[in-house]
Design a protein around this motif. Structure first.
Motif, PDB file in Angstrom:
ATOM      1  N   ALA A  72       0.824  -1.207   0.000  1.00 41.23           N
ATOM      2  CA  ALA A  72       0.000   0.000   0.000  1.00 41.23           C
ATOM      3  C   ALA A  72       0.860   1.259   0.000  1.00 41.23           C
ATOM      4  O   ALA A  72       0.429   2.312  -0.465  1.00 41.23           O
ATOM      5  CB  ALA A  72      -0.918   0.001   1.230  1.00 41.23           C
ATOM      6  N   HIS A  75       3.407   1.100  -3.658  1.00 41.88           N
ATOM      7  CA  HIS A  75       2.683   1.177  -4.931  1.00 41.88           C
ATOM      8  C   HIS A  75       1.497   2.134  -4.835  1.00 41.88           C
ATOM      9  O   HIS A  75       0.493   1.954  -5.522  1.00 41.88           O
ATOM     10  CB  HIS A  75       2.234  -0.219  -5.357  1.00 41.88           C
ATOM     11  CG  HIS A  75       3.374  -1.150  -5.632  1.00 41.88           C
ATOM     12  ND1 HIS A  75       4.101  -1.108  -6.805  1.00 41.88           N
ATOM     13  CD2 HIS A  75       3.957  -2.109  -4.867  1.00 41.88           C
ATOM     14  CE1 HIS A  75       5.061  -2.032  -6.764  1.00 41.88           C
ATOM     15  NE2 HIS A  75       4.986  -2.648  -5.604  1.00 41.88           N
ATOM     16  N   SER A  76       1.633   3.152  -3.971  1.00 45.04           N
ATOM     17  CA  SER A  76       0.624   4.202  -3.877  1.00 45.04           C
ATOM     18  C   SER A  76       1.095   5.403  -4.680  1.00 45.04           C
ATOM     19  O   SER A  76       2.284   5.584  -4.911  1.00 45.04           O
ATOM     20  CB  SER A  76       0.397   4.583  -2.416  1.00 45.04           C
ATOM     21  OG  SER A  76      -0.528   5.634  -2.316  1.00 45.04           O
ATOM     22  N   GLU A  77       0.165   6.248  -5.071  1.00 42.61           N
ATOM     23  CA  GLU A  77       0.499   7.398  -5.918  1.00 42.61           C
ATOM     24  C   GLU A  77       0.762   8.669  -5.119  1.00 42.61           C
ATOM     25  O   GLU A  77       1.225   9.654  -5.666  1.00 42.61           O
ATOM     26  CB  GLU A  77      -0.645   7.646  -6.917  1.00 42.61           C
ATOM     27  CG  GLU A  77      -0.814   6.497  -7.908  1.00 42.61           C
ATOM     28  CD  GLU A  77      -1.947   6.759  -8.879  1.00 42.61           C
ATOM     29  OE1 GLU A  77      -2.636   7.789  -8.692  1.00 42.61           O
ATOM     30  OE2 GLU A  77      -2.146   5.962  -9.797  1.00 42.61           O
ATOM     31  N   SER A  79       1.495  10.591  -0.906  1.00 41.58           N
ATOM     32  CA  SER A  79       2.108  10.396   0.407  1.00 41.58           C
ATOM     33  C   SER A  79       1.114  10.552   1.543  1.00 41.58           C
ATOM     34  O   SER A  79       1.503  10.621   2.698  1.00 41.58           O
ATOM     35  CB  SER A  79       3.244  11.401   0.591  1.00 41.58           C
ATOM     36  OG  SER A  79       2.718  12.717   0.550  1.00 41.58           O
ATOM     37  N   TYR A  81      -0.846   8.650   3.093  1.00 39.19           N
ATOM     38  CA  TYR A  81      -0.892   7.612   4.118  1.00 39.19           C
ATOM     39  C   TYR A  81       0.402   7.527   4.926  1.00 39.19           C
ATOM     40  O   TYR A  81       0.549   6.654   5.754  1.00 39.19           O
ATOM     41  CB  TYR A  81      -1.221   6.259   3.480  1.00 39.19           C
ATOM     42  CG  TYR A  81      -2.485   6.347   2.667  1.00 39.19           C
ATOM     43  CD1 TYR A  81      -3.706   6.537   3.286  1.00 39.19           C
ATOM     44  CD2 TYR A  81      -2.448   6.320   1.281  1.00 39.19           C
ATOM     45  CE1 TYR A  81      -4.867   6.672   2.555  1.00 39.19           C
ATOM     46  CE2 TYR A  81      -3.601   6.458   0.534  1.00 39.19           C
ATOM     47  CZ  TYR A  81      -4.813   6.629   1.189  1.00 39.19           C
ATOM     48  OH  TYR A  81      -5.960   6.785   0.462  1.00 39.19           O
ATOM     49  N   ASP A 271     -10.852   5.982   3.548  1.00 40.33           N
ATOM     50  CA  ASP A 271      -9.538   6.568   3.812  1.00 40.33           C
ATOM     51  C   ASP A 271      -8.949   6.029   5.105  1.00 40.33           C
ATOM     52  O   ASP A 271      -7.739   5.773   5.195  1.00 40.33           O
ATOM     53  CB  ASP A 271      -9.632   8.092   3.885  1.00 40.33           C
ATOM     54  CG  ASP A 271      -9.692   8.734   2.502  1.00 40.33           C
ATOM     55  OD1 ASP A 271      -9.344   8.034   1.541  1.00 40.33           O
ATOM     56  OD2 ASP A 271     -10.081   9.903   2.411  1.00 40.33           O
ATOM     57  N   ARG A 274      -7.611   2.490   4.463  1.00 43.00           N
ATOM     58  CA  ARG A 274      -6.357   2.507   3.705  1.00 43.00           C
ATOM     59  C   ARG A 274      -5.201   3.006   4.573  1.00 43.00           C
ATOM     60  O   ARG A 274      -4.079   2.520   4.476  1.00 43.00           O
ATOM     61  CB  ARG A 274      -6.519   3.383   2.469  1.00 43.00           C
ATOM     62  CG  ARG A 274      -7.506   2.813   1.450  1.00 43.00           C
ATOM     63  CD  ARG A 274      -7.705   3.746   0.284  1.00 43.00           C
ATOM     64  NE  ARG A 274      -6.486   3.887  -0.514  1.00 43.00           N
ATOM     65  CZ  ARG A 274      -6.386   4.697  -1.559  1.00 43.00           C
ATOM     66  NH1 ARG A 274      -7.430   5.441  -1.918  1.00 43.00           N
ATOM     67  NH2 ARG A 274      -5.256   4.764  -2.230  1.00 43.00           N
ATOM     68  N   GLN A 275      -5.500   3.984   5.408  1.00 47.23           N
ATOM     69  CA  GLN A 275      -4.454   4.505   6.285  1.00 47.23           C
ATOM     70  C   GLN A 275      -4.002   3.445   7.291  1.00 47.23           C
ATOM     71  O   GLN A 275      -2.804   3.251   7.510  1.00 47.23           O
ATOM     72  CB  GLN A 275      -4.974   5.742   7.023  1.00 47.23           C
ATOM     73  CG  GLN A 275      -3.928   6.400   7.907  1.00 47.23           C
ATOM     74  CD  GLN A 275      -4.552   7.486   8.735  1.00 47.23           C
ATOM     75  OE1 GLN A 275      -4.678   7.348   9.938  1.00 47.23           O
ATOM     76  NE2 GLN A 275      -4.960   8.565   8.098  1.00 47.23           N
ATOM     77  N   SER A 278      -1.833   0.832   5.560  1.00 48.19           N
ATOM     78  CA  SER A 278      -0.469   1.280   5.275  1.00 48.19           C
ATOM     79  C   SER A 278       0.376   1.294   6.544  1.00 48.19           C
ATOM     80  O   SER A 278       1.590   1.081   6.491  1.00 48.19           O
ATOM     81  CB  SER A 278      -0.484   2.666   4.634  1.00 48.19           C
ATOM     82  OG  SER A 278      -0.923   3.657   5.537  1.00 48.19           O
TER      83      SER A 278
END
Length: 449
Positions: A72, A75-77, A79, A81, A271, A274-275, A278
């Motif tokens: 996560a 390969h995330s777009e 910052s 997280y 969100d 996902r946070q 990560s």
């Protein structure tokens, strides 16, 4: 089955080879390919040894989430997280080494716990039942009495850290002892099938929920309760079992996210999820990115000294806190401490920082062996039907999990840990002596001497 074992062996060779050539930049293999092979190896392991892996199911889940957390991040777009680390995300290539770390950790976990040892439990008698039930009843009454006096954590809108430490005070840790009764309740229900044990389990779960515990502890209580049913698992139905357990876990995760959003309504649920994901890989990624892999003997020795001499001055120079301090700004670190919060899954980065890449792999394997020791003691306890020893085993589970996941290796150097080992050895010697005495008496009776 032999063909599956051969396929597993072949995939292990391929997996390790691809990880090594990727780490050495000889030939770059996609992270997704390596992770896919790793997951397929876990799937084969579960199919081949379903009982052994049910006992270690929470370990497998934690490893999976840790690796997924690193994915996560890498390969995330954006910052978003990683605001606690305050660095921009760039692909650092940390995943192949993490996969090797976790692979060898799992090999240690599997080392001593064999499938044949869990074919059928042989619970002949239940020991210390009166003590177990009376002490559990007292703790439940105490806990619900305190909750009624101070109001539940969800009503006060505080989490478990604040509730246990600032509201319940010294009673916070005392009431948490309820956690360790779940395995014994599972043994009793497995042996006697009385619904009263289900009600007691429900009250334990309810107590932790009212104290603000949101996810892991609730899962672990249920997990320890269900362990005696490991021997009933049928290999042909293991895929159905995986789907059923996965569905239950999904419900727990949704409930946990909903409760957390209740505490922090400004977060969007997606969100927030996902946070949190990560964060499972945050410390590994940031340590791998920021520190050269080498043996730091002086720092390791200093931390080992701190393990055995903890006080208010050095308590944040060990374990997870050490990695937190290494990878955050001083302001953020202090903020986390003030909130009684911590990062998660810090053991791999801690070992990487102190030992480097190669010795870190060995360290993960040795921690896995500690979990394997717990598995053997668990099997012995269930077969004996010893409810007092079940409390010790549950406490061991908590210590080993914190050490293997959250960097609390210092717990192995505590007086409590030494006492738990001595108690376990004493019980083993006592039962061994008792069995030998029974065998001698039976032999004398048969021979008529």
């Amino acid at each position: 089955m032999a063909s599956l074992r051969f396929l597993k062996f072949l995939l292990i060779i391929i997996f390790l080879g691809l990880c090594i050539v990727t780490i050495d930049n000889i030939f770059i293999v996609s992270d997704f390919v390596l992770f896919g092979i790793f997951l397929f190896l876990l799937f084969l392991e579960v199919i081949i040894n379903p009982k052994r892996n049910f006992i270690n199911s929470l370990v497998l889940l934690a490893v999976f989430l840790n690796i997924l957390g690193v994915f996560a991040i890498e390969h995330s777009e954006g910052s978003y997280y990683l605001y606690e680390v305050e660095q921009w995300i760039t692909e650092e290539g940390s995943i192949p080494l993490l996969l090797i770390y976790q692979f060898f950790f799992l090999q240690g976990v599997f080392l001593f716990v064999q499938e044949r040892k869990i074919e059928n439990w042989n619970i002949t008698n239940i020991h210390f039942k009166s003590f177990f039930i009376l002490s559990l009843t007292f703790l439940l009454l105490l806990t619900f009495g305190l909750i009624a006096k101070y109001s539940p954590a969800p009503v006060l809108r505080v989490d478990r850290f604040v509730y246990d430490k600032e509201i319940l005070g010294k009673f916070g840790q005392i009431t948490n002892i309820l956690f360790y009764y779940s395995l014994g309740l599972g043994i009793l229900y497995f042996k006697e099938k009385k619904k009263i044990y289900l009600f007691l389990l429900f009250f334990i779960e309810l107590a932790f929920l009212l104290k603000g515990h949101k996810f892991w502890n609730l899962i672990e209580i249920l997990f320890l309760f269900l362990i005696p049913y490991t021997s009933n698992i049928i290999r042909a139905k293991v895929i159905s079992l995986i789907l059923a357990v996965g569905s239950v876990m999904t419900l727990f995760i949704v409930a946990a996210i909903s409760i957390n959003v209740y505490y922090f309504p400004s977060f969007d649920p997606v969100d927030y999820a996902r946070q949190r994901l990560s964060q499972e890989g945050q410390l590994w990624w940031s340590t791998y990115k920021g520190y050269e892999p080498k043996l730091r003997t002086d720092e390791l020795y200093a931390e080992l000294k701190n393990y055995t001499n903890l006080d208010e001055y050095n308590q944040y120079d060990i374990g997870m806190y050490k990695v937190m301090r290494l990878n955050t700004t001083p302001e953020r670190f202090e903020w986390k401490l003030d909130k009684l919060s911590r990062y998660v899954y810090s053991t791999p980065p801690l070992l990487y920082y102190y030992l480097g890449a190669g010795l870190g792999i060995l360290g993960m394997f040795l921690l896995g062996m500690a979990f394997s020791f717990w598995g053997n003691l668990l099997i012995y306890t269930i077969n004996r039907g010893d409810l007092f020893l079940s409390l010790i085993v549950s406490r061991f589970f908590y210590i080993f999990r914190k050490a293997a996941k959250d960097g609390d290796i210092y717990k192995f150097f505590s007086i409590e840990f030494m006492l738990l080992i001595l108690i376990s050895l004493s019980f083993y010697i006592f039962y061994k002596y008792k069995d030998d005495l029974y065998k001698r008496k039976s032999l004398i009776a048969v021979n008529g001497v």
